[in-house]
Enzyme design. Sequence first.
Site, PDB file in Angstrom:
ATOM      1  N   ASP A   1       0.835  -1.080  -0.082  1.00 38.50           N
ATOM      2  CA  ASP A   1       0.316  -0.398  -0.280  1.00 38.50           C
ATOM      3  C   ASP A   1       1.036   1.668   0.335  1.00 38.50           C
ATOM      4  O   ASP A   1       0.104   2.675   0.309  1.00 38.50           O
ATOM      5  CB  ASP A   1      -0.587   0.247   1.671  1.00 38.50           C
ATOM      6  CG  ASP A   1      -1.578  -1.586   1.003  1.00 38.50           C
ATOM      7  OD1 ASP A   1      -2.552  -1.674   0.247  1.00 38.50           O
ATOM      8  OD2 ASP A   1      -1.940  -2.143   2.261  1.00 38.50           O
TER       9      ASP A   1
ATOM     10  N   LYS B   1       2.855   1.625  -5.213  1.00 41.30           N
ATOM     11  CA  LYS B   1       3.387   1.790  -6.716  1.00 41.30           C
ATOM     12  C   LYS B   1       2.167   1.599  -7.428  1.00 41.30           C
ATOM     13  O   LYS B   1       3.562   2.070  -8.892  1.00 41.30           O
ATOM     14  CB  LYS B   1       3.635   0.121  -6.106  1.00 41.30           C
ATOM     15  CG  LYS B   1       4.937  -0.653  -5.303  1.00 41.30           C
ATOM     16  CD  LYS B   1       4.624  -1.748  -4.930  1.00 41.30           C
ATOM     17  CE  LYS B   1       3.469  -2.897  -3.889  1.00 41.30           C
ATOM     18  NZ  LYS B   1       1.996  -2.027  -3.446  1.00 41.30           N
TER      19      LYS B   1
ATOM     20  N   GLY C   1      -4.300  -3.604  -4.379  1.00 33.87           N
ATOM     21  CA  GLY C   1      -4.944  -2.338  -4.268  1.00 33.87           C
ATOM     22  C   GLY C   1      -4.339  -1.182  -4.945  1.00 33.87           C
ATOM     23  O   GLY C   1      -2.985  -1.294  -4.234  1.00 33.87           O
ATOM     24  N   HIS C   2      -3.873  -1.043  -6.668  1.00 35.06           N
ATOM     25  CA  HIS C   2      -3.455  -0.114  -7.327  1.00 35.06           C
ATOM     26  C   HIS C   2      -4.919   1.314  -7.434  1.00 35.06           C
ATOM     27  O   HIS C   2      -5.272   0.686  -8.014  1.00 35.06           O
ATOM     28  CB  HIS C   2      -2.566  -0.723  -8.165  1.00 35.06           C
ATOM     29  CG  HIS C   2      -1.631  -1.335  -7.722  1.00 35.06           C
ATOM     30  ND1 HIS C   2      -0.424  -1.576  -6.970  1.00 35.06           N
ATOM     31  CD2 HIS C   2      -0.929  -2.089  -8.551  1.00 35.06           C
ATOM     32  CE1 HIS C   2       0.360  -2.404  -6.372  1.00 35.06           C
ATOM     33  NE2 HIS C   2      -0.261  -2.739  -8.338  1.00 35.06           N
TER      34      HIS C   2
ATOM     35  N   GLN D   1       2.151  -6.396  -3.493  1.00 39.69           N
ATOM     36  CA  GLN D   1       2.101  -5.651  -1.156  1.00 39.69           C
ATOM     37  C   GLN D   1       3.721  -5.260  -1.302  1.00 39.69           C
ATOM     38  O   GLN D   1       4.274  -4.418  -2.361  1.00 39.69           O
ATOM     39  CB  GLN D   1       2.340  -7.740  -1.073  1.00 39.69           C
ATOM     40  CG  GLN D   1       0.576  -8.129  -1.429  1.00 39.69           C
ATOM     41  CD  GLN D   1       0.722  -9.063  -2.058  1.00 39.69           C
ATOM     42  OE1 GLN D   1       0.994  -9.312  -2.867  1.00 39.69           O
ATOM     43  NE2 GLN D   1      -0.436  -8.661  -2.474  1.00 39.69           N
TER      44      GLN D   1
ATOM     45  N   SER E   1      -8.472  -2.878  -1.800  1.00 38.04           N
ATOM     46  CA  SER E   1      -9.379  -4.321  -1.952  1.00 38.04           C
ATOM     47  C   SER E   1     -10.572  -4.429  -0.900  1.00 38.04           C
ATOM     48  O   SER E   1     -10.839  -4.735  -1.949  1.00 38.04           O
ATOM     49  CB  SER E   1      -8.353  -5.210  -2.034  1.00 38.04           C
ATOM     50  OG  SER E   1      -7.199  -5.329  -3.039  1.00 38.04           O
TER      51      SER E   1
END
Length: 418
Positions: free
Chosen positions: A13, A16, A40-41, A214, A290
Site C-alpha cells: 500500500d 506502487k 490494490g493499486h 504488496q 481491495s
Amino acid sequence: MKNIVVVGSQWGDEGKGKITDYLAQNADVVVRYQGGNNAGHTVVINNEKYALHLLPSGILNKNIKNIMANGMVINPKAFYEELSKIKNEYQLFVSDRAHIVLPAHIEMDKLNEKTDGIGTTNRGIGPAYTDKAARTGMRVSSFINKEKREQKIRQIVEQKNKILISKGKEALDIDAIISEYEKYAEYMKPFVADTSYLLNELIHDHKVLFEGAQGVMLCLDHGTYPYVTSSSPTAASVPLNTGIAPWYVKGAIGVTKAYTTRVGSGPFPSEMFDELAQYIRETGREYGTSTGRPRRIGWLDTVVINYSKRVSGLSYLAVTLLDVLSKIKELKIVVSYNLDGKEIFNVPSDYEDFLRCEPNFITLPGWDEDITQVKSFEELPLNAQKYIEKIEELTGIKVAIFSVGPDRNQTIQRFPIL
C-alpha cells in the site's frame, strides 16, 4: 536504467501503482510479476480515480504492452470484471503459465482465516499458491482448454468440498462453476500468450517496468512470517516469476510512504494508537483498496527500509504521501530497535521476537505549509527538504521521486531514472 522493478519497501500500500503509472509514461512494457487480486493499486489521472487489482498499472496507456506474468494467480471472474471497466484502448498479454483462482480457493481462504487469523483479503490467493506448490493447481493454459478446464475444476473443487463438508460448510456446486467459468475462459483466451517468450523478445530494445504487489515485508521468504503473502514481491523474484535472466533487471526503485502503514495482523514496531494516527489515516485516506479495511498507522521506519534494501536491492527511493505530514508539529523516524535490552538494526526472523522490539526514534521538526502544489524539491518548505534528506542519510539511498498528492501531476522526479 533500462529495465527496473518497482518494489514496495514496507508492508504494501505504498503507492506502487501511482509510481508505476508515472514512470510508465517513459516505458514501453509494464509487467505484473506476482500476487493476484489481493493487491490494490489506486491511480489518479486528471482527478479520475482507477482502482486496479489484477491489471498492470500501464493498462491506462494504449501505447504500453502490459503483461500478467507466470508468477501471478488470476481469478478469471475478477479479471473479467476489472478489464471490462477499462474503456480506453490497451495492449494486454496473460501468461499461459500463471495459475487460476477458483471459488473453492476463496472458500478455503475464508475457512483458514477463521483459524489462522493471518489477516488475508479472503481472495483465495494463499490456497491457489498452495495448489501450485502441491502441483495440483490449474494453469491458464489448461483453463482456456474446454476439456482440461472441466476436468481440473472438477478435480480441484471435489477435493476442496471434502474439506468444507468436514468443517460443517456447504459443498460448492461444481457444475455451476464449470458453466459460469466457461464465459470467463472465452473472455480471457484472446489475451493468453507465452509471455516469457514475448518478454525476452522485447527486453533487448524496449524499456520495461516490473511491478509487484504488496511489499518486501510481506515476502513469503523474507517478510514477517507467517503474517505474509504467499509469494515474493522482492526484485529478486522477478526473473523466476517472469521467465527472464536475472541480469536483465538493471535496478529497483523502492516505494515508501513518508510514514508507515500495515493491513492485517503481525508485528509493527512503529505503530501509533493515538489521535494523530487517526488524523494521518483520514488525511491519507488509509483504507484498503481491495477490502476497505482501515490501515494501521506508524512512523517511518528506516530499519524496515534498510532491510528491504538488503534482501531486495533498492537503487532509488520514491517517497509518497509527503503532503499528509503537513501541519504535524514533530515528526519521528525509527532508526533502530531495542530487543531484550540490546539495540539492533535488523528485522528479526522470528515474529515473536519482532513483536517484542521497541523502536528507537529521532525527532524532526514538521512544517505547516500546504505542499500539494509544489513542482520541485526546492519549492518544498525547508523542514520538508530536511525530512527527505534525513531519509537519504539513514538509508544510503537517494530519493529520486516524491509525491505531494494523489494525482499523476503531483509527482515530482528529481533526476532521470528510466
